[in-house]
Design a protein around this motif. Structure first.
Motif, PDB file in Angstrom:
ATOM      1  N   GLN A  81       0.860  -1.179   0.000  1.00 46.13           N
ATOM      2  CA  GLN A  81       0.000   0.000   0.000  1.00 46.13           C
ATOM      3  C   GLN A  81       0.893   1.224   0.000  1.00 46.13           C
ATOM      4  O   GLN A  81       1.721   1.394   0.905  1.00 46.13           O
ATOM      5  N   MET A  82       0.730   2.058  -1.003  1.00 49.31           N
ATOM      6  CA  MET A  82       1.576   3.239  -1.157  1.00 49.31           C
ATOM      7  C   MET A  82       0.710   4.483  -1.048  1.00 49.31           C
ATOM      8  O   MET A  82      -0.184   4.698  -1.886  1.00 49.31           O
ATOM      9  N   ASN A  83       0.959   5.259  -0.034  1.00 51.26           N
ATOM     10  CA  ASN A  83       0.226   6.506   0.190  1.00 51.26           C
ATOM     11  C   ASN A  83       1.152   7.698   0.055  1.00 51.26           C
ATOM     12  O   ASN A  83       2.381   7.553   0.114  1.00 51.26           O
ATOM     13  N   SER A  84       0.561   8.865  -0.100  1.00 55.42           N
ATOM     14  CA  SER A  84       1.348  10.110  -0.206  1.00 55.42           C
ATOM     15  C   SER A  84       2.471   9.962  -1.218  1.00 55.42           C
ATOM     16  O   SER A  84       3.631  10.309  -0.940  1.00 55.42           O
ATOM     17  N   LEU A  85       2.125   9.478  -2.384  1.00 56.56           N
ATOM     18  CA  LEU A  85       3.142   9.224  -3.398  1.00 56.56           C
ATOM     19  C   LEU A  85       3.800  10.506  -3.865  1.00 56.56           C
ATOM     20  O   LEU A  85       3.152  11.564  -3.969  1.00 56.56           O
ATOM     21  N   LYS A  86       5.085  10.384  -4.161  1.00 57.57           N
ATOM     22  CA  LYS A  86       5.883  11.512  -4.611  1.00 57.57           C
ATOM     23  C   LYS A  86       6.437  11.208  -5.995  1.00 57.57           C
ATOM     24  O   LYS A  86       6.586  10.032  -6.355  1.00 57.57           O
ATOM     25  N   PRO A  87       6.791  12.224  -6.757  1.00 60.41           N
ATOM     26  CA  PRO A  87       7.394  11.965  -8.073  1.00 60.41           C
ATOM     27  C   PRO A  87       8.620  11.058  -7.981  1.00 60.41           C
ATOM     28  O   PRO A  87       8.868  10.266  -8.896  1.00 60.41           O
ATOM     29  N   GLU A  88       9.368  11.146  -6.905  1.00 60.06           N
ATOM     30  CA  GLU A  88      10.557  10.301  -6.779  1.00 60.06           C
ATOM     31  C   GLU A  88      10.233   8.837  -6.491  1.00 60.06           C
ATOM     32  O   GLU A  88      11.138   7.994  -6.485  1.00 60.06           O
ATOM     33  N   ASP A  89       8.978   8.524  -6.256  1.00 58.85           N
ATOM     34  CA  ASP A  89       8.569   7.123  -6.110  1.00 58.85           C
ATOM     35  C   ASP A  89       8.336   6.453  -7.460  1.00 58.85           C
ATOM     36  O   ASP A  89       8.132   5.238  -7.523  1.00 58.85           O
ATOM     37  N   MET A  90       8.365   7.225  -8.517  1.00 58.99           N
ATOM     38  CA  MET A  90       8.098   6.676  -9.850  1.00 58.99           C
ATOM     39  C   MET A  90       9.191   5.699 -10.238  1.00 58.99           C
ATOM     40  O   MET A  90      10.387   6.017 -10.213  1.00 58.99           O
ATOM     41  N   ALA A  91       8.782   4.493 -10.590  1.00 62.65           N
ATOM     42  CA  ALA A  91       9.727   3.421 -10.906  1.00 62.65           C
ATOM     43  C   ALA A  91       8.951   2.184 -11.339  1.00 62.65           C
ATOM     44  O   ALA A  91       7.714   2.151 -11.246  1.00 62.65           O
ATOM     45  N   VAL A  92       9.681   1.191 -11.792  1.00 62.74           N
ATOM     46  CA  VAL A  92       9.111  -0.138 -11.949  1.00 62.74           C
ATOM     47  C   VAL A  92       9.292  -0.863 -10.621  1.00 62.74           C
ATOM     48  O   VAL A  92      10.399  -0.905 -10.085  1.00 62.74           O
ATOM     49  N   TYR A  93       8.203  -1.397 -10.117  1.00 56.20           N
ATOM     50  CA  TYR A  93       8.223  -2.076  -8.826  1.00 56.20           C
ATOM     51  C   TYR A  93       8.213  -3.588  -9.050  1.00 56.20           C
ATOM     52  O   TYR A  93       7.385  -4.106  -9.802  1.00 56.20           O
ATOM     53  N   PHE A  94       9.110  -4.255  -8.356  1.00 57.36           N
ATOM     54  CA  PHE A  94       9.258  -5.704  -8.466  1.00 57.36           C
ATOM     55  C   PHE A  94       8.976  -6.358  -7.123  1.00 57.36           C
ATOM     56  O   PHE A  94       9.387  -5.852  -6.087  1.00 57.36           O
ATOM     57  N   CYS A  95       8.319  -7.497  -7.154  1.00 59.20           N
ATOM     58  CA  CYS A  95       8.228  -8.290  -5.943  1.00 59.20           C
ATOM     59  C   CYS A  95       9.222  -9.442  -6.043  1.00 59.20           C
ATOM     60  O   CYS A  95       9.627  -9.835  -7.144  1.00 59.20           O
ATOM     61  N   ALA A  96       9.617  -9.941  -4.892  1.00 57.08           N
ATOM     62  CA  ALA A  96      10.633 -10.985  -4.856  1.00 57.08           C
ATOM     63  C   ALA A  96      10.396 -11.887  -3.653  1.00 57.08           C
ATOM     64  O   ALA A  96       9.806 -11.464  -2.660  1.00 57.08           O
ATOM     65  N   ALA A  97      10.881 -13.120  -3.773  1.00 55.11           N
ATOM     66  CA  ALA A  97      10.703 -14.118  -2.719  1.00 55.11           C
ATOM     67  C   ALA A  97      12.060 -14.644  -2.282  1.00 55.11           C
ATOM     68  O   ALA A  97      12.933 -14.905  -3.108  1.00 55.11           O
ATOM     69  N   ARG A  98      12.208 -14.805  -0.987  1.00 54.90           N
ATOM     70  CA  ARG A  98      13.494 -15.223  -0.418  1.00 54.90           C
ATOM     71  C   ARG A  98      13.283 -16.362   0.563  1.00 54.90           C
ATOM     72  O   ARG A  98      12.512 -16.225   1.527  1.00 54.90           O
ATOM     73  N   VAL A  99      13.983 -17.446   0.311  1.00 55.23           N
ATOM     74  CA  VAL A  99      13.910 -18.597   1.204  1.00 55.23           C
ATOM     75  C   VAL A  99      14.496 -18.214   2.559  1.00 55.23           C
ATOM     76  O   VAL A  99      15.521 -17.526   2.633  1.00 55.23           O
ATOM     77  N   GLY A 100      13.830 -18.625   3.611  1.00 60.70           N
ATOM     78  CA  GLY A 100      14.399 -18.441   4.930  1.00 60.70           C
ATOM     79  C   GLY A 100      14.084 -17.113   5.581  1.00 60.70           C
ATOM     80  O   GLY A 100      14.560 -16.851   6.678  1.00 60.70           O
ATOM     81  N   GLY A 101      13.297 -16.295   4.915  1.00 58.60           N
ATOM     82  CA  GLY A 101      12.920 -15.051   5.557  1.00 58.60           C
ATOM     83  C   GLY A 101      13.258 -13.831   4.725  1.00 58.60           C
ATOM     84  O   GLY A 101      13.959 -13.918   3.721  1.00 58.60           O
ATOM     85  N   ALA A 102      12.756 -12.702   5.152  1.00 59.19           N
ATOM     86  CA  ALA A 102      12.933 -11.466   4.404  1.00 59.19           C
ATOM     87  C   ALA A 102      14.272 -10.829   4.712  1.00 59.19           C
ATOM     88  O   ALA A 102      14.919 -11.141   5.706  1.00 59.19           O
TER      89      ALA A 102
END
Length: 121
Positions: A81-102
């Motif tokens: 959830q992204m609130n109060s978005l700013k121009p500097e937040d503009m990007a391609v957003y990727f999700c990722a999965a990691r074994v054993g925890g974040a």
């Protein structure tokens, strides 16, 4: 393994977006999940992460207090959830999965294809 991120789009500065990432082909509850972003001509950077079971969360300083990461293990989905978005937040957003925890580093095992977030000023 597939990580399908969606929910990006065009939003005005100050607005909100909710990204989702649906995971398949893995035991979702055994993975820490993270969100990263990459702006044009910049390196990919950590945004937020959530641990696999105790739901401990981590945030980049630049998004603390504005972004919230959460997960639904029953739906194999992680959200940003992204609130109060700013121009500097503009990007391609990727999700990722990691074994054993974040974690906050790039050592995630699986990556999604990315979803574009555009913030107009």
């Amino acid at each position: 393994v597939q990580l399908q991120a969606y929910g990006g789009g065009l939003v005005q500065a100050g607005g909100s977006l909710r990204l989702s990432c649906a995971a398949s082909g893995l035991a979702f509850r055994n993975y820490g999940m993270g969100w990263f972003r990459q702006a044009p001509e910049k390196v990919r950077e950590f945004v937020a992460a959530i641990d696999r079971s105790d739901y401990i969360t981590y945030y980049a300083d630049s998004v603390k207090g504005r972004f919230t990461i959460s997960r639904d293990n029953a739906k194999n989905t992680v959200y940003l959830q992204m609130n109060s978005l700013k121009p500097e937040d503009m990007a391609v957003y990727f999700c990722a999965a990691r074994v054993g925890g974040a974690g906050t580093g790039n050592d995630y095992h699986y990556w999604g294809q990315g979803t574009q977030v555009t913030v107009s000023s």
